[in-house]
Design an enzyme around this catalytic site. Structure first.
Site, PDB file in Angstrom:
ATOM      1  N   THR A  14     -82.142 -72.139 -71.137  1.00 26.59           N
ATOM      2  CA  THR A  14     -81.388 -73.370 -70.938  1.00 26.59           C
ATOM      3  C   THR A  14     -82.305 -74.457 -70.414  1.00 26.59           C
ATOM      4  OG1 THR A  14     -79.434 -74.367 -69.894  1.00 26.59           O
ATOM      5  CG2 THR A  14     -80.713 -72.822 -68.574  1.00 26.59           C
ATOM      6  N   ASN A  16     -80.480 -76.901 -68.859  1.00 23.16           N
ATOM      7  CA  ASN A  16     -79.419 -77.456 -68.020  1.00 23.16           C
ATOM      8  C   ASN A  16     -79.566 -76.895 -66.605  1.00 23.16           C
ATOM      9  OD1 ASN A  16     -76.796 -77.488 -66.634  1.00 23.16           O
ATOM     10  ND2 ASN A  16     -75.968 -78.274 -68.550  1.00 23.16           N
ATOM     11  N   ASP A  75     -73.765 -69.107 -74.538  1.00 25.07           N
ATOM     12  CA  ASP A  75     -73.143 -70.193 -75.285  1.00 25.07           C
ATOM     13  C   ASP A  75     -71.702 -70.193 -74.824  1.00 25.07           C
ATOM     14  OD1 ASP A  75     -73.786 -72.271 -77.260  1.00 25.07           O
ATOM     15  OD2 ASP A  75     -72.084 -71.430 -78.318  1.00 25.07           O
ATOM     16  N   PHE A 166     -69.458 -79.141 -63.557  1.00 23.40           N
ATOM     17  CA  PHE A 166     -70.157 -79.906 -64.574  1.00 23.40           C
ATOM     18  C   PHE A 166     -69.423 -79.715 -65.905  1.00 23.40           C
ATOM     19  CE2 PHE A 166     -72.106 -75.719 -64.325  1.00 23.40           C
ATOM     20  CZ  PHE A 166     -72.236 -75.330 -65.659  1.00 23.40           C
ATOM     21  N   GLY A 167     -69.834 -80.466 -66.910  1.00 26.08           N
ATOM     22  CA  GLY A 167     -69.164 -80.344 -68.202  1.00 26.08           C
ATOM     23  C   GLY A 167     -67.708 -80.760 -68.131  1.00 26.08           C
ATOM     24  N   TYR A 168     -66.833 -79.919 -68.680  1.00 25.93           N
ATOM     25  CA  TYR A 168     -65.398 -80.202 -68.724  1.00 25.93           C
ATOM     26  C   TYR A 168     -64.660 -79.687 -67.483  1.00 25.93           C
ATOM     27  CZ  TYR A 168     -66.048 -81.053 -73.792  1.00 25.93           C
ATOM     28  OH  TYR A 168     -66.449 -81.534 -75.014  1.00 25.93           O
TER      29      TYR A 168
END
Length: 208
Positions: A14, A16, A75, A166-168
């Site tokens: 990653t 990230n 993923d 983080f993200g959604y």
């Protein structure tokens, strides 16, 4: 019998920082030194798979081959029932790359807004059921691999709430909770998340 990880270094495929921190925290008890693909300067392979498992394996194999040591990739993504399972494997792609203070990143607020806009277009009674999915893939330089899958159901809320995820995370409320993933203490999120579900299966198989 599934091949097992030994002690030593493991590449986390990653770039990230948030994902590296979360995965690294889950692996601390097992004596593995986690190194990100980003810190090694490894390129990000094109995620051409049509499933989470295919994309996780693409990333793990690319990192293992480039580094010469075992690599772990995940993923993960959000599926929304009313949107036919979208964004699914395109979860990150819905957060278009933008430039923030000179560094490229993803605009997650834009991505959350896309989901909300599509739900709003279906009217106020549109179901807001959703689930996060995670597939973990371990790959060794010789091509051997193992795959583990996890998920957690919940519902979406709007507007986004919380700053811990983080993200959604700010729009996802897991089943049985009232707080979003971004409002829940990170240690608690690690315990109940889709990634934790997949990791529990990995740990049982690799270290059990």
């Amino acid at each position: 019998m599934t091949r097992r990880l030994g002690s030593g270094s493991l590449v986390i495929a990653t770039h990230n920082a948030g994902k590296l921190k979360e995965i690294g925290a889950l692996l601390v008890p097992y004596g593995l030194k986690c190194i990100s693909a980003g810190s090694l300067g490894l390129p990000e392979p094109a995620e051409t798979g049509h499933t989470f498992a295919e994309n996780a394996l693409i990333k793990a194999r690319a990192a293992a081959e480039a580094s010469g040591i075992a690599a772990l990739a995940d993923d993960s993504g959000l599926s929304v029932a009313a949107l036919g399972g979208r964004p699914g494997v395109y979860t990150a792609d819905w957060a278009e790359r933008q430039w923030f203070e000179g560094d490229p990143g993803r605009d997650w607020h834009l991505a959350m807004g896309k989901v909300e806009g599509m739900l709003a277009a279906q009217g106020p009674d549109a179901p807001r059921d959703a689930a996060f999915h995670c597939v973990l893939a371990i790959a060794w330089p010789d091509g051997d691999h193992a795959i583990y899958e996890g998920s957690i159901g919940g519902r979406l809320t709007w507007p986004p709430r919380g700053t811990l995820g983080f993200g959604y995370d700010p729009v996802f409320i897991p089943e049985g909770r009232e707080q979003t993933f971004a409002e829940i203490d990170p240690a608690e999120k690690h315990r109940i998340s889709h990634r934790a579900d997949a990791f529990a299966k990995l740990v049982a198989d690799q270290f059990g």
